[in-house]
Design a protein around this motif. Structure first.
Motif, PDB file in Angstrom:
ATOM      1  N   ALA A  24      19.737 -59.461 -15.299  1.00 37.91           N
ATOM      2  CA  ALA A  24      20.943 -58.956 -14.626  1.00 37.91           C
ATOM      3  C   ALA A  24      22.157 -58.991 -15.547  1.00 37.91           C
ATOM      4  O   ALA A  24      23.072 -58.173 -15.414  1.00 37.91           O
ATOM      5  CB  ALA A  24      21.213 -59.769 -13.369  1.00 37.91           C
ATOM      6  N   LEU A  55      17.228 -58.588  -6.184  1.00 33.12           N
ATOM      7  CA  LEU A  55      18.033 -57.373  -6.055  1.00 33.12           C
ATOM      8  C   LEU A  55      19.208 -57.594  -5.112  1.00 33.12           C
ATOM      9  O   LEU A  55      20.315 -57.097  -5.335  1.00 33.12           O
ATOM     10  CB  LEU A  55      17.163 -56.225  -5.534  1.00 33.12           C
ATOM     11  CG  LEU A  55      16.038 -55.738  -6.465  1.00 33.12           C
ATOM     12  CD1 LEU A  55      15.101 -54.809  -5.706  1.00 33.12           C
ATOM     13  CD2 LEU A  55      16.608 -55.033  -7.684  1.00 33.12           C
ATOM     14  N   ASP A  59      24.229 -60.939  -9.031  1.00 35.79           N
ATOM     15  CA  ASP A  59      25.318 -60.031  -9.398  1.00 35.79           C
ATOM     16  C   ASP A  59      24.822 -59.132 -10.531  1.00 35.79           C
ATOM     17  O   ASP A  59      24.661 -59.572 -11.667  1.00 35.79           O
ATOM     18  CB  ASP A  59      26.539 -60.831  -9.854  1.00 35.79           C
ATOM     19  CG  ASP A  59      27.704 -59.930 -10.256  1.00 35.79           C
ATOM     20  OD1 ASP A  59      27.602 -58.696 -10.075  1.00 35.79           O
ATOM     21  OD2 ASP A  59      28.712 -60.474 -10.753  1.00 35.79           O
ATOM     22  N   TRP A  60      24.593 -57.868 -10.220  1.00 38.11           N
ATOM     23  CA  TRP A  60      24.063 -56.923 -11.193  1.00 38.11           C
ATOM     24  C   TRP A  60      25.150 -56.105 -11.880  1.00 38.11           C
ATOM     25  O   TRP A  60      24.852 -55.298 -12.771  1.00 38.11           O
ATOM     26  CB  TRP A  60      23.063 -55.978 -10.514  1.00 38.11           C
ATOM     27  CG  TRP A  60      21.834 -56.696 -10.053  1.00 38.11           C
ATOM     28  CD1 TRP A  60      21.643 -57.304  -8.845  1.00 38.11           C
ATOM     29  CD2 TRP A  60      20.649 -56.922 -10.813  1.00 38.11           C
ATOM     30  NE1 TRP A  60      20.404 -57.887  -8.799  1.00 38.11           N
ATOM     31  CE2 TRP A  60      19.758 -57.672  -9.989  1.00 38.11           C
ATOM     32  CE3 TRP A  60      20.225 -56.558 -12.086  1.00 38.11           C
ATOM     33  CZ2 TRP A  60      18.498 -58.059 -10.411  1.00 38.11           C
ATOM     34  CZ3 TRP A  60      18.965 -56.956 -12.505  1.00 38.11           C
ATOM     35  CH2 TRP A  60      18.110 -57.694 -11.681  1.00 38.11           C
ATOM     36  N   THR A  63      24.786 -52.399 -13.431  1.00 39.62           N
ATOM     37  CA  THR A  63      23.383 -52.109 -13.733  1.00 39.62           C
ATOM     38  C   THR A  63      22.678 -51.497 -12.529  1.00 39.62           C
ATOM     39  O   THR A  63      22.810 -51.992 -11.400  1.00 39.62           O
ATOM     40  CB  THR A  63      22.650 -53.396 -14.156  1.00 39.62           C
ATOM     41  OG1 THR A  63      23.243 -53.887 -15.363  1.00 39.62           O
ATOM     42  CG2 THR A  63      21.173 -53.135 -14.388  1.00 39.62           C
ATOM     43  N   ARG A  65      19.709 -50.996 -10.115  1.00 43.86           N
ATOM     44  CA  ARG A  65      18.665 -51.928  -9.685  1.00 43.86           C
ATOM     45  C   ARG A  65      17.433 -51.143  -9.247  1.00 43.86           C
ATOM     46  O   ARG A  65      17.513 -50.272  -8.389  1.00 43.86           O
ATOM     47  CB  ARG A  65      19.177 -52.783  -8.526  1.00 43.86           C
ATOM     48  CG  ARG A  65      20.350 -53.677  -8.891  1.00 43.86           C
ATOM     49  CD  ARG A  65      21.126 -54.134  -7.682  1.00 43.86           C
ATOM     50  NE  ARG A  65      21.785 -53.013  -7.021  1.00 43.86           N
ATOM     51  CZ  ARG A  65      22.539 -53.137  -5.930  1.00 43.86           C
ATOM     52  NH1 ARG A  65      22.723 -54.319  -5.388  1.00 43.86           N
ATOM     53  NH2 ARG A  65      23.095 -52.072  -5.391  1.00 43.86           N
TER      54      ARG A  65
END
Length: 301
Positions: A24, A55, A59-60, A63, A65
């Motif tokens: 991530a 997912l 905290d992505w 990005t 997912r």
């Protein structure tokens, strides 16, 4: 179709929870939690919940997912889609469909997603990417790339494709004998042409030799030259080189702007072509410049 950056698509086994946070934070444009080949068959069902939780809870940032489901001809496919989508809901952006052989494979996932989204009341459509890693898939790639309006990208999977074709290659999918040029040029060219004709992205194959960054960067540069917009990364160390290779340089952006300015100036005087730095500039060059400027805008350059 949502236009997304896909310079780097980082693979992460969905059964390996200790890898999720690093993935991530890797800076990859897209991370997919892999429910297929990277997971032992006995762990594939349990990996669904792990993927959905990651997912949903991590905290992505920016990005994208994604998951890679199991092939539609396996006993896991139906459960992969239903369980992960039900648990992750809007936290899932993309599903990668492996070993796509025909348009029907993409259609099957599309129909299942349409039903799920309606039942769950999801506010966002989940997109698809299709992996071309069977000779039958390459034969049908033009039909595959237009099989669904959810399909945003098509990916060349050199590993399984090598096996499907019966090729004699090493563990990096390179020929075991001296071979002139790129052994996979025909497949790469056919895939990128089909993708561009359908108005979707083309992503290049994984590169298992993650301890050879220079060779990986060379592979990225060659794929970018052909029109691919990104490449798989099988290790976080490959993300940076891919992000750099598939982005226009400052010099390319500046030159594209000069081309546009020169052409528009000529156009204003009734001419369809002009010269710039000793080179002809016409409408074809304008299209090339437009590709660069649109790409730069997408990537925030």
């Amino acid at each position: 179709m949502t236009v997304r950056a896909r310079r780097s698509e980082l693979a992460t086994p969905a059964s390996n929870e200790w890898m999720f946070a690093k993935a991530a934070a890797s800076g990859a444009d897209l991370v997919f939690l892999d429910l297929e080949d990277a997971v032992a068959p006995a762990q594939r069902e349990a990996a669904r919940g792990k993927a959905a939780a990651a997912l949903r809870d991590l905290d992505w940032g920016r990005t994208v997912r994604a998951i890679r489901m199991n092939g539609v001809d396996t006993r896991w496919a139906h459960g992969d889609v239903i369980e992960v989508v039900t648990q992750a809901r809007e936290a899932l952006d993309v599903i990668i469909v492996p070993k796509v052989r025909s348009a029907r494979d993409v259609w099957w996932v599309d129909v299942l997603l349409t039903q799920l989204e309606e039942v769950l009341g999801l506010q966002k459509r989940i997109a698809l990417e299709a992996l071309i890693e069977e000779t039958e898939g390459l034969q049908n790639v033009a039909e595959i790339t237009t099989a669904s309006d959810r399909l945003e990208a098509v990916i060349f999977g050199a590993g399984d494709f090598s096996a499907s074709q019966g090729a004699r290659v090493d563990t990096n999918f390179d020929p075991v004998v001296d071979y002139p040029g790129d052994m996979w040029h025909y497949a790469r060219a056919r895939i990128v042409v089909a993708a561009r004709a359908a108005g979707i992205d083309a992503i290049d194959a994984p590169f298992p030799a993650y301890r050879d960054p220079e060779a990986y960067r060379t592979a990225c540069d060659r794929a970018a030259a052909m029109g691919y917009v990104g490449k798989w990364a099988i290790h976080p160390s490959q993300v940076g080189p891919a992000n750099e290779a598939f982005a226009p340089t400052h010099d390319e952006i500046a030159h594209a702007r000069k081309v546009v300015a020169a052409y528009r100036e000529a156009e204003a005087t009734g001419r369809g072509a002009t010269g710039l730095d000793g080179m002809l500039v016409d409408a074809a060059h304008l299209r090339l410049a437009d590709n660069i400027t649109r790409r730069a805008e997408l990537l925030g350059l």
